[in-house]
Design a protein around this motif. Structure first.
Motif, PDB file in Angstrom:
ATOM      1  N   ILE A 197       8.460   2.814   8.498  1.00  0.00           N
ATOM      2  CA  ILE A 197       7.637   2.621   7.306  1.00  0.00           C
ATOM      3  C   ILE A 197       6.446   3.576   7.366  1.00  0.00           C
ATOM      4  O   ILE A 197       5.716   3.593   8.359  1.00  0.00           O
ATOM      5  CB  ILE A 197       7.119   1.161   7.217  1.00  0.00           C
ATOM      6  CG1 ILE A 197       8.296   0.174   7.268  1.00  0.00           C
ATOM      7  CG2 ILE A 197       6.276   0.958   5.967  1.00  0.00           C
ATOM      8  CD1 ILE A 197       7.882  -1.286   7.357  1.00  0.00           C
ATOM      9  N   ASP A 227       4.063   7.575   0.962  1.00  0.00           N
ATOM     10  CA  ASP A 227       4.448   6.164   1.117  1.00  0.00           C
ATOM     11  C   ASP A 227       5.961   6.058   0.982  1.00  0.00           C
ATOM     12  O   ASP A 227       6.504   6.305  -0.107  1.00  0.00           O
ATOM     13  CB  ASP A 227       3.753   5.304   0.052  1.00  0.00           C
ATOM     14  CG  ASP A 227       2.243   5.316   0.209  1.00  0.00           C
ATOM     15  OD1 ASP A 227       1.744   4.556   1.050  1.00  0.00           O
ATOM     16  OD2 ASP A 227       1.575   6.116  -0.478  1.00  0.00           O
ATOM     17  N   GLY A 237       7.989  -2.299  11.777  1.00  0.00           N
ATOM     18  CA  GLY A 237       9.127  -1.641  11.128  1.00  0.00           C
ATOM     19  C   GLY A 237      10.462  -2.151  11.609  1.00  0.00           C
ATOM     20  O   GLY A 237      11.355  -1.374  11.951  1.00  0.00           O
ATOM     21  N   ALA A 278      10.852  -5.776   0.931  1.00  0.00           N
ATOM     22  CA  ALA A 278      10.123  -4.719   1.654  1.00  0.00           C
ATOM     23  C   ALA A 278       9.157  -4.009   0.715  1.00  0.00           C
ATOM     24  O   ALA A 278       8.018  -3.708   1.083  1.00  0.00           O
ATOM     25  CB  ALA A 278      11.101  -3.724   2.283  1.00  0.00           C
ATOM     26  N   VAL A 304       2.915   4.612   5.496  1.00  0.00           N
ATOM     27  CA  VAL A 304       1.892   4.195   4.538  1.00  0.00           C
ATOM     28  C   VAL A 304       0.793   5.253   4.532  1.00  0.00           C
ATOM     29  O   VAL A 304       0.251   5.577   5.586  1.00  0.00           O
ATOM     30  CB  VAL A 304       1.310   2.812   4.927  1.00  0.00           C
ATOM     31  CG1 VAL A 304       0.019   2.532   4.169  1.00  0.00           C
ATOM     32  CG2 VAL A 304       2.322   1.706   4.657  1.00  0.00           C
ATOM     33  N   ASN A 305       0.508   5.787   3.374  1.00  0.00           N
ATOM     34  CA  ASN A 305      -0.558   6.777   3.218  1.00  0.00           C
ATOM     35  C   ASN A 305      -0.437   7.937   4.215  1.00  0.00           C
ATOM     36  O   ASN A 305      -1.430   8.385   4.791  1.00  0.00           O
ATOM     37  CB  ASN A 305      -1.923   6.074   3.333  1.00  0.00           C
ATOM     38  CG  ASN A 305      -3.020   6.860   2.643  1.00  0.00           C
ATOM     39  OD1 ASN A 305      -2.751   7.695   1.779  1.00  0.00           O
ATOM     40  ND2 ASN A 305      -4.257   6.622   3.031  1.00  0.00           N
ATOM     41  N   VAL A 356       3.629   3.241  10.194  1.00  0.00           N
ATOM     42  CA  VAL A 356       3.090   1.913  10.500  1.00  0.00           C
ATOM     43  C   VAL A 356       3.613   1.507  11.881  1.00  0.00           C
ATOM     44  O   VAL A 356       4.817   1.328  12.062  1.00  0.00           O
ATOM     45  CB  VAL A 356       3.538   0.878   9.441  1.00  0.00           C
ATOM     46  CG1 VAL A 356       3.066  -0.520   9.830  1.00  0.00           C
ATOM     47  CG2 VAL A 356       3.019   1.259   8.058  1.00  0.00           C
ATOM     48  N   ALA A 393       7.675  -5.265  -1.842  1.00  0.00           N
ATOM     49  CA  ALA A 393       6.530  -6.152  -2.100  1.00  0.00           C
ATOM     50  C   ALA A 393       5.501  -6.088  -0.972  1.00  0.00           C
ATOM     51  O   ALA A 393       4.347  -6.451  -1.162  1.00  0.00           O
ATOM     52  CB  ALA A 393       7.005  -7.586  -2.304  1.00  0.00           C
ATOM     53  N   HIS A 394       5.900  -5.629   0.200  1.00  0.00           N
ATOM     54  CA  HIS A 394       4.938  -5.452   1.287  1.00  0.00           C
ATOM     55  C   HIS A 394       4.175  -4.129   1.144  1.00  0.00           C
ATOM     56  O   HIS A 394       2.960  -4.131   1.072  1.00  0.00           O
ATOM     57  CB  HIS A 394       5.644  -5.498   2.649  1.00  0.00           C
ATOM     58  CG  HIS A 394       6.079  -6.870   3.070  1.00  0.00           C
ATOM     59  ND1 HIS A 394       7.246  -7.441   2.642  1.00  0.00           N
ATOM     60  CD2 HIS A 394       5.477  -7.791   3.865  1.00  0.00           C
ATOM     61  CE1 HIS A 394       7.344  -8.662   3.177  1.00  0.00           C
ATOM     62  NE2 HIS A 394       6.293  -8.896   3.916  1.00  0.00           N
ATOM     63  N   THR A 395       4.886  -2.994   1.126  1.00  0.00           N
ATOM     64  CA  THR A 395       4.157  -1.712   1.231  1.00  0.00           C
ATOM     65  C   THR A 395       4.305  -0.789   0.022  1.00  0.00           C
ATOM     66  O   THR A 395       3.752   0.309   0.036  1.00  0.00           O
ATOM     67  CB  THR A 395       4.570  -0.933   2.505  1.00  0.00           C
ATOM     68  OG1 THR A 395       5.963  -0.604   2.422  1.00  0.00           O
ATOM     69  CG2 THR A 395       4.304  -1.749   3.767  1.00  0.00           C
ATOM     70  N   SER A 396       5.045  -1.198  -1.014  1.00  0.00           N
ATOM     71  CA  SER A 396       5.134  -0.430  -2.257  1.00  0.00           C
ATOM     72  C   SER A 396       5.352   1.072  -2.050  1.00  0.00           C
ATOM     73  O   SER A 396       4.494   1.886  -2.393  1.00  0.00           O
ATOM     74  CB  SER A 396       3.863  -0.668  -3.092  1.00  0.00           C
ATOM     75  OG  SER A 396       3.987  -0.023  -4.328  1.00  0.00           O
ATOM     76  N   LYS A 455      10.276   1.816 -10.327  1.00  0.00           N
ATOM     77  CA  LYS A 455       9.273   2.719  -9.744  1.00  0.00           C
ATOM     78  C   LYS A 455       9.770   3.378  -8.465  1.00  0.00           C
ATOM     79  O   LYS A 455       9.322   4.469  -8.114  1.00  0.00           O
ATOM     80  CB  LYS A 455       8.012   1.921  -9.385  1.00  0.00           C
ATOM     81  CG  LYS A 455       7.040   1.668 -10.520  1.00  0.00           C
ATOM     82  CD  LYS A 455       5.780   1.008  -9.953  1.00  0.00           C
ATOM     83  CE  LYS A 455       4.795   0.632 -11.040  1.00  0.00           C
ATOM     84  NZ  LYS A 455       3.703  -0.211 -10.502  1.00  0.00           N
ATOM     85  N   PHE A 487       6.934  -3.689  -9.627  1.00  0.00           N
ATOM     86  CA  PHE A 487       7.535  -2.536  -8.931  1.00  0.00           C
ATOM     87  C   PHE A 487       8.828  -2.040  -9.594  1.00  0.00           C
ATOM     88  O   PHE A 487       9.480  -1.130  -9.088  1.00  0.00           O
ATOM     89  CB  PHE A 487       7.828  -2.893  -7.471  1.00  0.00           C
ATOM     90  CG  PHE A 487       6.631  -3.440  -6.750  1.00  0.00           C
ATOM     91  CD1 PHE A 487       5.529  -2.638  -6.496  1.00  0.00           C
ATOM     92  CD2 PHE A 487       6.586  -4.762  -6.328  1.00  0.00           C
ATOM     93  CE1 PHE A 487       4.404  -3.134  -5.842  1.00  0.00           C
ATOM     94  CE2 PHE A 487       5.478  -5.271  -5.674  1.00  0.00           C
ATOM     95  CZ  PHE A 487       4.391  -4.461  -5.430  1.00  0.00           C
ATOM     96  N   ALA A 491       7.749  -8.594  10.722  1.00  0.00           N
ATOM     97  CA  ALA A 491       8.749  -7.557  11.019  1.00  0.00           C
ATOM     98  C   ALA A 491       8.454  -6.263  10.262  1.00  0.00           C
ATOM     99  O   ALA A 491       8.932  -5.197  10.634  1.00  0.00           O
ATOM    100  CB  ALA A 491      10.154  -8.059  10.693  1.00  0.00           C
ATOM    101  N   HIS A 492       7.675  -6.339   9.198  1.00  0.00           N
ATOM    102  CA  HIS A 492       7.278  -5.118   8.485  1.00  0.00           C
ATOM    103  C   HIS A 492       6.099  -4.436   9.167  1.00  0.00           C
ATOM    104  O   HIS A 492       6.203  -3.283   9.560  1.00  0.00           O
ATOM    105  CB  HIS A 492       6.931  -5.426   7.018  1.00  0.00           C
ATOM    106  CG  HIS A 492       8.112  -5.715   6.155  1.00  0.00           C
ATOM    107  ND1 HIS A 492       8.700  -6.953   6.090  1.00  0.00           N
ATOM    108  CD2 HIS A 492       8.834  -4.924   5.327  1.00  0.00           C
ATOM    109  CE1 HIS A 492       9.739  -6.900   5.258  1.00  0.00           C
ATOM    110  NE2 HIS A 492       9.839  -5.679   4.784  1.00  0.00           N
ATOM    111  N   GLU A 533       6.994   4.958  -2.451  1.00  0.00           N
ATOM    112  CA  GLU A 533       7.464   5.805  -3.548  1.00  0.00           C
ATOM    113  C   GLU A 533       8.988   5.908  -3.507  1.00  0.00           C
ATOM    114  O   GLU A 533       9.640   5.988  -4.546  1.00  0.00           O
ATOM    115  CB  GLU A 533       6.840   7.198  -3.415  1.00  0.00           C
ATOM    116  CG  GLU A 533       7.289   8.171  -4.495  1.00  0.00           C
ATOM    117  CD  GLU A 533       6.556   9.504  -4.432  1.00  0.00           C
ATOM    118  OE1 GLU A 533       5.662   9.673  -3.578  1.00  0.00           O
ATOM    119  OE2 GLU A 533       6.883  10.392  -5.254  1.00  0.00           O
TER     120      GLU A 533
END
Lengths: 325, 325
Positions: free
Chosen positions: A146, A132, A161, A251, A148-149, A153, A253-256, A292, A289, B253-254, A258
């Motif tokens: 971006i 992430d 993105g 940003a 994710v996992n 995205v 807050a959307h996809t958290s 982190k 967050f 946009a994300h 690492e």
């Protein structure tokens, strides 16, 4: 004897198109470039590219198998395999995947340069082992990729993105996209130049920047002056970092992620940008967050980064296909 | 004869905890609830819940197999299976998955209510067949669940999807999270009440709202007055929609969703909220995404929505496991 599997990574730039042969672990066996000639067609570009590629790889062709071709290009759509109205290229709408089939039978994948950079960092750079992450490219604009996992995205239309076009200030700076106050009008090479001009207008700080025109100014010179303690240059970095930190908090807050990796011209300022960006981010991020998310500088070799990103894209595809089989 | 596979969907609320038996297509065979008693322990809640569940499902127990248990709870962490410092519950830190094992051997999955709502809409509601969507729950706060390529975005720490805590105005309203100007201080049931108070202060519009205290006001009454043409109530919806539209443009946009689904109390205002939200969103979104993203009202039956969301979570897990095997 098994041939070594290599992929061809291609990065289409406004001026030059760079290509290279890359193995799965990120070793670059060949790197070369041709002029893009943005006024000519995409077919013209790829015809010249494959001629040059077959020519320079002639001696090695018995030793490797071309496992795939990854392409990073502006305004590329991963789902459709197309490039649509790229800036600085007179291409309009091009089906790149079909075009490449004229020159090679290898599997092809295409994405935009920021997405390619994100996979490049995940496979070979500062985000190795992460699943992430967000890569922010700070150049002429602000691009973002971006993950994710473990996957990019792309979103419903393939254009996800676009963090550079989230709004920092609805009454703010005019953006090339037609709106006002987009993040990239602050956090990018032209963005920090605009901030310098604003600081020249609004403050009385002595600065060497007062003797330079907007057009002859560049981010590298602002960086040099900041390192010498120039007050306007330092303030310009601080403000750039503030805007970036505030919007990166959104940003997160959307996809958290690492980590957030900063890449490209302006990121070369290193701690000048990273340290205050981290500070403002932590001040503005939702407490869940806090402390982190790592803020890191790209760890890809600058001359090879675009090719590594494009290579990572096709290796990622080939990996995913194997897993799905 | 094969027993029908059903899952138990559980939604832990501040006042009541609702549970139901749901099949794969979203038929709800049983629905019931118990008081949560937030001052007592989580073990107390689940002990009472399973006693009640085994009691009410006694007659049917020969006819179905409990395939899994899905739980929606505040401050739930999907990865860890925990609930951490939930508001209105005196639980601190609870390992819910281990706790449930005391009462049932069925597979368990846990997530927060907004994530459960997102899966509920994708499996049974307004987002059926979609793979990229965002669900916004407009209640006491603003929760969000983001789905990318058919899967929930959990992020590195399991807490992704906090769009309610992106910043609309850094100098804006005090948020419960300690910062200022979070989206949920504008777009939520208390948010629109705050907007009404601001409009009472700043305008001279005649309005029945002038005779109501903040504490006795609710979103439903504002909706009723807006439908009667009350100027302050209408302006309050317009401003709420403006703030929501601007921040949803950033969200697009994300992750570039196919649709954004509005869910929960305030969303019941329907077109009063949806039409201006769509208008402001289109005015503020990056042109690449213009006229692409649907803004929809939840299509889950209100009384069953929380149970359907929790059931969708565990069906999603069971589906994904099958695919991965």
């Amino acid at each position: 004897m098994n041939k070594t599997k290599l992929v061809l990574g291609v990065d289409v730039g406004g001026t030059n198109t760079v290509f290279g042969l890359v193995d799965k672990t990120g070793n670059v066996f060949l790197i070369d470039s041709i002029p893009t000639h943005g006024d000519k067609s995409a077919e013209d570009l790829f015809k010249r590219l494959f001629e040059k590629f077959y020519q320079v790889s002639e001696d090695a062709k018995e030793d490797f198998e071309l496992a795939g071709i990854g392409i990073g290009a502006p305004n590329a759509n991963y789902y459709k395999g197309t490039v649509e109205n790229p800036p600085n290229l007179n291409w309009e709408y091009v089906d790149i995947i079909s075009l490449i089939k004229k020159f090679s039978d290898a599997p092809v994948a295409l994405t935009n340069d920021a997405n390619a950079a994100a996979l490049g960092e995940m496979y070979y750079g500062a985000a190795k082992g992460m699943k992430d992450l967000i890569v922010i490219t700070l150049g002429t604009g602000l691009g973002s990729g971006i993950v994710v996992n473990g996957n990019l995205v792309y979103g419903h239309d393939g254009f996800a993105g676009e963090i550079g076009h989230t709004i920092y200030d609805p009454q703010g700076r005019q953006c090339g996209c037609g709106r006002k106050g987009c993040l990239e009008t602050y956090a990018s090479a032209p963005g920090i130049k605009r901030t310098v001009m604003e600081l020249i207008a609004n403050t009385n700080f002595k600065s060497k920047l007062r003797s330079v025109s907007y057009e002859s100014l560049d981010a590298k010179f602002i960086t040099e002056l900041a390192l010498q303690g120039d007050k306007i240059a330092l303030e310009a970095f601080d403000f750039t970092a503030k805007v970036l930190g505030i919007k990166l908090a959104d940003a997160i807050a959307h996809t958290s992620p690492e980590a957030i990796i900063l890449f490209g011209g302006l990121a070369n300022a290193g701690d000048l940008l990273l340290v205050p960006t981290k500070k403002y981010l932590e001040e503005n991020v939702f407490h869940v967050f806090r402390n982190k998310v790592k803020i890191l500088k790209s760890e890809l070799n600058e001359g090879k980064s675009a090719v590594l990103g494009a290579a990572a894209l096709i290796w990622h595809e080939l990996n995913t296909m194997v897993i799905n089989q």
